[in-house]
Motif scaffolding. Structure first.
Motif, PDB file in Angstrom:
ATOM      1  N   LEU A   1       0.879  -1.172   0.000  1.00  0.00           N
ATOM      2  CA  LEU A   1       0.000   0.000   0.000  1.00  0.00           C
ATOM      3  C   LEU A   1       0.909   1.212   0.000  1.00  0.00           C
ATOM      4  O   LEU A   1       1.723   1.388   0.908  1.00  0.00           O
ATOM      5  CB  LEU A   1      -0.902   0.030   1.232  1.00  0.00           C
ATOM      6  CG  LEU A   1      -1.848   1.227   1.293  1.00  0.00           C
ATOM      7  CD1 LEU A   1      -3.010   1.042   0.316  1.00  0.00           C
ATOM      8  CD2 LEU A   1      -2.387   1.440   2.700  1.00  0.00           C
ATOM      9  N   THR A   2       0.793   2.027  -1.023  1.00  0.00           N
ATOM     10  CA  THR A   2       1.590   3.240  -1.109  1.00  0.00           C
ATOM     11  C   THR A   2       0.760   4.389  -0.561  1.00  0.00           C
ATOM     12  O   THR A   2      -0.343   4.637  -1.051  1.00  0.00           O
ATOM     13  CB  THR A   2       1.986   3.534  -2.576  1.00  0.00           C
ATOM     14  OG1 THR A   2       2.706   2.410  -3.077  1.00  0.00           O
ATOM     15  CG2 THR A   2       2.826   4.789  -2.668  1.00  0.00           C
ATOM     16  N   VAL A   3       1.277   5.043   0.464  1.00  0.00           N
ATOM     17  CA  VAL A   3       0.592   6.193   1.041  1.00  0.00           C
ATOM     18  C   VAL A   3       1.401   7.432   0.693  1.00  0.00           C
ATOM     19  O   VAL A   3       2.584   7.521   1.016  1.00  0.00           O
ATOM     20  CB  VAL A   3       0.435   6.050   2.573  1.00  0.00           C
ATOM     21  CG1 VAL A   3      -0.219   7.287   3.161  1.00  0.00           C
ATOM     22  CG2 VAL A   3      -0.376   4.805   2.905  1.00  0.00           C
ATOM     23  N   ASP A   4       0.763   8.360   0.006  1.00  0.00           N
ATOM     24  CA  ASP A   4       1.399   9.609  -0.374  1.00  0.00           C
ATOM     25  C   ASP A   4       1.963  10.288   0.873  1.00  0.00           C
ATOM     26  O   ASP A   4       1.242  10.429   1.868  1.00  0.00           O
ATOM     27  CB  ASP A   4       0.344  10.492  -1.050  1.00  0.00           C
ATOM     28  CG  ASP A   4       0.908  11.785  -1.561  1.00  0.00           C
ATOM     29  OD1 ASP A   4       1.247  12.646  -0.723  1.00  0.00           O
ATOM     30  OD2 ASP A   4       1.002  11.948  -2.787  1.00  0.00           O
ATOM     31  N   PRO A   5       3.230  10.718   0.863  1.00  0.00           N
ATOM     32  CA  PRO A   5       3.821  11.352   2.046  1.00  0.00           C
ATOM     33  C   PRO A   5       3.059  12.583   2.525  1.00  0.00           C
ATOM     34  O   PRO A   5       2.963  12.817   3.732  1.00  0.00           O
ATOM     35  CB  PRO A   5       5.238  11.725   1.591  1.00  0.00           C
ATOM     36  CG  PRO A   5       5.533  10.801   0.455  1.00  0.00           C
ATOM     37  CD  PRO A   5       4.208  10.534  -0.217  1.00  0.00           C
ATOM     38  N   GLU A   6       2.501  13.361   1.598  1.00  0.00           N
ATOM     39  CA  GLU A   6       1.716  14.535   1.988  1.00  0.00           C
ATOM     40  C   GLU A   6       0.455  14.117   2.754  1.00  0.00           C
ATOM     41  O   GLU A   6       0.075  14.732   3.745  1.00  0.00           O
ATOM     42  CB  GLU A   6       1.337  15.360   0.756  1.00  0.00           C
ATOM     43  CG  GLU A   6       0.527  16.597   1.093  1.00  0.00           C
ATOM     44  CD  GLU A   6      -0.029  17.311  -0.124  1.00  0.00           C
ATOM     45  OE1 GLU A   6      -0.496  18.452   0.056  1.00  0.00           O
ATOM     46  OE2 GLU A   6      -0.014  16.748  -1.231  1.00  0.00           O
ATOM     47  N   VAL A   7      -0.171  13.050   2.294  1.00  0.00           N
ATOM     48  CA  VAL A   7      -1.366  12.533   2.959  1.00  0.00           C
ATOM     49  C   VAL A   7      -0.998  12.029   4.355  1.00  0.00           C
ATOM     50  O   VAL A   7      -1.671  12.344   5.342  1.00  0.00           O
ATOM     51  CB  VAL A   7      -2.021  11.404   2.126  1.00  0.00           C
ATOM     52  CG1 VAL A   7      -3.133  10.726   2.909  1.00  0.00           C
ATOM     53  CG2 VAL A   7      -2.550  11.943   0.802  1.00  0.00           C
ATOM     54  N   ALA A   8       0.083  11.258   4.441  1.00  0.00           N
ATOM     55  CA  ALA A   8       0.511  10.723   5.740  1.00  0.00           C
ATOM     56  C   ALA A   8       0.833  11.850   6.712  1.00  0.00           C
ATOM     57  O   ALA A   8       0.451  11.799   7.887  1.00  0.00           O
ATOM     58  CB  ALA A   8       1.716   9.804   5.559  1.00  0.00           C
ATOM     59  N   ALA A   9       1.515  12.887   6.237  1.00  0.00           N
ATOM     60  CA  ALA A   9       1.883  14.012   7.110  1.00  0.00           C
ATOM     61  C   ALA A   9       0.652  14.773   7.581  1.00  0.00           C
ATOM     62  O   ALA A   9       0.543  15.135   8.762  1.00  0.00           O
ATOM     63  CB  ALA A   9       2.848  14.946   6.388  1.00  0.00           C
ATOM     64  N   ALA A  10      -0.296  15.015   6.676  1.00  0.00           N
ATOM     65  CA  ALA A  10      -1.520  15.731   7.055  1.00  0.00           C
ATOM     66  C   ALA A  10      -2.328  14.915   8.063  1.00  0.00           C
ATOM     67  O   ALA A  10      -2.841  15.456   9.048  1.00  0.00           O
ATOM     68  CB  ALA A  10      -2.357  16.045   5.819  1.00  0.00           C
ATOM     69  N   LEU A  11      -2.429  13.613   7.825  1.00  0.00           N
ATOM     70  CA  LEU A  11      -3.176  12.763   8.749  1.00  0.00           C
ATOM     71  C   LEU A  11      -2.469  12.669  10.097  1.00  0.00           C
ATOM     72  O   LEU A  11      -3.132  12.668  11.141  1.00  0.00           O
ATOM     73  CB  LEU A  11      -3.353  11.361   8.171  1.00  0.00           C
ATOM     74  CG  LEU A  11      -4.459  11.203   7.150  1.00  0.00           C
ATOM     75  CD1 LEU A  11      -4.510   9.766   6.651  1.00  0.00           C
ATOM     76  CD2 LEU A  11      -5.803  11.617   7.704  1.00  0.00           C
ATOM     77  N   HIS A  12      -1.151  12.618  10.101  1.00  0.00           N
ATOM     78  CA  HIS A  12      -0.416  12.550  11.363  1.00  0.00           C
ATOM     79  C   HIS A  12      -0.733  13.774  12.207  1.00  0.00           C
ATOM     80  O   HIS A  12      -1.030  13.656  13.400  1.00  0.00           O
ATOM     81  CB  HIS A  12       1.086  12.433  11.122  1.00  0.00           C
ATOM     82  CG  HIS A  12       1.868  12.344  12.388  1.00  0.00           C
ATOM     83  ND1 HIS A  12       2.364  13.454  13.028  1.00  0.00           N
ATOM     84  CD2 HIS A  12       2.196  11.279  13.161  1.00  0.00           C
ATOM     85  CE1 HIS A  12       2.981  13.080  14.131  1.00  0.00           C
ATOM     86  NE2 HIS A  12       2.900  11.769  14.239  1.00  0.00           N
TER      87      HIS A  12
END
Length: 193
Positions: free
Chosen positions: A138-149
């Motif tokens: 599963l590839t999670v876009d780094p921008e998405v991961a950072a925003a969700l974090h």
């Protein structure tokens, strides 16, 4: 949180791509989300997804016929239903003004953007759960991961009190942001089936 629309589109593509790889023999596989096997996690997504979709469309919540554990929504074409649900949410959120103001989620009045953030969290975190349970990437876009974090970090304690997240798992500050996000939700980023 930054503009959620493009993040939802990217996460949806990855999530539905993953869903299409799940084989019937994997439905009983354990997941990192300890209360769910693959079938129960898909059932969870099929149960709550229409509630979130209705809230984002500013429509009444679906009629409840019991709790999520009282129904098995994975009978029949669960894949088609879940992919259609995901596509509908992306379409709704892409409309002008869709994430402005508040909306009803059940009996609660909430910011529409918060509901969209909940959807994004479901697709990324439960997508990771399903990927680990089935041995898929599963590839999670780094921008998405950072925003969700950032978003999850602000609400994690409240989510734990509501039993939405488990206890935080220790994770190094220098770990990838996705690992830190997962640890905040009570998941071991190193979990393997």
């Amino acid at each position: 949180m930054t503009d959620l629309r493009p993040m939802l589109e990217r996460a949806a593509r990855e999530f539905t791509g993953l869903l299409r790889t799940i084989e019937p023999a994997q439905l009983d596989n354990r997941t990192p989300c300890t209360e769910y096997d693959v079938r129960a996690l898909l059932n969870h997504l099929l149960y709550w997804g229409p509630w979130m979709a209705a809230a984002l469309r500013r429509e009444p919540a679906p009629a409840a016929t019991g709790g999520e554990r009282d129904v098995d929504l994975t009978q029949g074409d669960w894949l088609g239903e879940l992919c259609t649900l995901v596509d509908g949410i992306v379409d709704t959120c892409g409309r002008p003004g869709a994430l402005d103001g508040t909306t009803k989620f059940g009996d609660a009045e909430m910011p529409a953007e918060m509901i969209a953030g909940m959807v994004l969290t479901e697709w990324v975190v439960h997508g990771w759960d399903l990927a680990r349970a089935t041995g898929r990437p599963l590839t999670v876009d780094p921008e998405v991961a950072a925003a969700l974090h950032s978003s999850v970090e602000a609400t994690a304690e409240q989510a734990r009190e509501m039993k939405v997240f488990g206890p935080a798992v220790p994770c190094a500050d220098e770990a990838p942001v996705l690992d830190r996000l997962l640890a905040l939700t009570g998941r071991d980023p190193g979990w393997r089936a």
